[in-house]
Motif scaffolding. Structure first.
Motif, PDB file in Angstrom:
ATOM      1  N   LEU A   1      29.621  37.538  56.176  1.00  0.00           N
ATOM      2  CA  LEU A   1      30.492  38.649  56.568  1.00  0.00           C
ATOM      3  C   LEU A   1      31.319  39.163  55.391  1.00  0.00           C
ATOM      4  O   LEU A   1      31.486  40.380  55.222  1.00  0.00           O
TER       5      LEU A   1
ATOM      6  N   LYS B   1      29.124  41.196  53.086  1.00  0.00           N
ATOM      7  CA  LYS B   1      28.874  42.527  53.662  1.00  0.00           C
ATOM      8  C   LYS B   1      30.111  43.417  53.514  1.00  0.00           C
ATOM      9  O   LYS B   1      30.003  44.613  53.249  1.00  0.00           O
ATOM     10  N   ALA B   2      31.284  42.808  53.700  1.00  0.00           N
ATOM     11  CA  ALA B   2      32.530  43.574  53.601  1.00  0.00           C
ATOM     12  C   ALA B   2      32.777  44.085  52.184  1.00  0.00           C
ATOM     13  O   ALA B   2      33.530  45.042  51.984  1.00  0.00           O
TER      14      ALA B   2
ATOM     15  N   GLU C   1      32.384  50.085  58.695  1.00  0.00           N
ATOM     16  CA  GLU C   1      31.550  48.905  58.933  1.00  0.00           C
ATOM     17  C   GLU C   1      32.093  47.699  58.174  1.00  0.00           C
ATOM     18  O   GLU C   1      32.157  46.586  58.718  1.00  0.00           O
ATOM     19  N   ARG C   2      32.510  47.928  56.935  1.00  0.00           N
ATOM     20  CA  ARG C   2      33.030  46.816  56.133  1.00  0.00           C
ATOM     21  C   ARG C   2      34.328  46.267  56.725  1.00  0.00           C
ATOM     22  O   ARG C   2      34.579  45.062  56.686  1.00  0.00           O
TER      23      ARG C   2
ATOM     24  N   PHE D   1      33.383  44.007  59.595  1.00  0.00           N
ATOM     25  CA  PHE D   1      32.894  42.715  59.093  1.00  0.00           C
ATOM     26  C   PHE D   1      34.075  41.815  58.707  1.00  0.00           C
ATOM     27  O   PHE D   1      34.103  40.623  59.028  1.00  0.00           O
TER      28      PHE D   1
END
Length: 204
Positions: free
Chosen positions: A88, A91-92, A102-103, A106
């Motif tokens: 996570l 992804k962030a 989205e980040r 996450f």
């Protein structure tokens, strides 16, 4: 555990008797009487005290077994959580593949997982400390018992301290994305206002 309670209480009585004899030689008859009274009271309360402490010890054993099961499952779960947290957070930080929204999602999920893991870690540490504190209350604590209690208490504080530092870093990462989104939204709003003003000026 129950045998230990009985032995501990008997040991306490003999300890009180030994203290009474010691005080007879060091303080005289007054100190002897005080300690002897404590020993007599201990013998009077032996049955009731032992019964209560055996019940406590029995429950303590049940709680300890339940914690062992919980801890075994928690060890496996923690490994999965640490893997998920790493994914996570990566992804962030991926500006190219994911949008700011989205980040942020996450990062917030990562913070939630970290908070839940902290609760589990603290539950195990605090329960172990509670077991030791209760065991120490059954009879006069030895230096080893007291050292064990102090070590477990220190472990609780250590978990809280180390987790606080990590959570602070993660919250900072989340706030950075929030500020990034706010800046982007402001830029869009400013552009929309400018476009509206341009249209108004063009129509005049």
């Amino acid at each position: 555990a129950q045998v230990g309670v009985v032995v501990g209480n008997i040991t306490d009585i003999f300890s009180n008797l030994g203290e009474a004899v010691y005080r007879l030689f060091t303080e005289g008859i007054g100190g002897f009487k005080d300690s002897l009274n404590e020993a007599v009271e201990g013998m009077k309360d032996f049955g009731e005290t032992t019964r209560k402490e055996m019940a406590q010890a029995n429950q303590l054993e049940k709680d300890r077994l339940a914690l062992q099961i919980f801890e075994r499952e928690a060890i496996v779960e923690k490994a999965k959580v640490e893997r998920d947290l790493m994914e996570l957070r990566l992804k962030a930080r991926d500006f190219e593949k994911f949008s700011s929204t989205e980040r942020l999602a996450f990062m917030r999920e990562a913070n939630q997982l970290a908070a839940e893991q902290l609760e589990k870690d603290l539950h195990v540490a605090k329960e172990k400390l509670r077991f030791q504190v209760e065991e120490n209350s059954f009879s006069k604590s030895t230096q080893e018992n007291l050292d064990a209690e102090a070590a477990l208490e220190a472990q609780v504080f250590q978990i809280q301290r180390s987790n606080f530092s990590e959570r602070k870093r993660m919250k900072s990462e989340e706030q950075a994305i929030v500020k990034e989104l706010q800046a982007a939204n402001k830029a869009v709003t400013d552009a929309e206002i400018k476009a509206t003003e341009d249209k108004i000026e063009a129509g005049q």
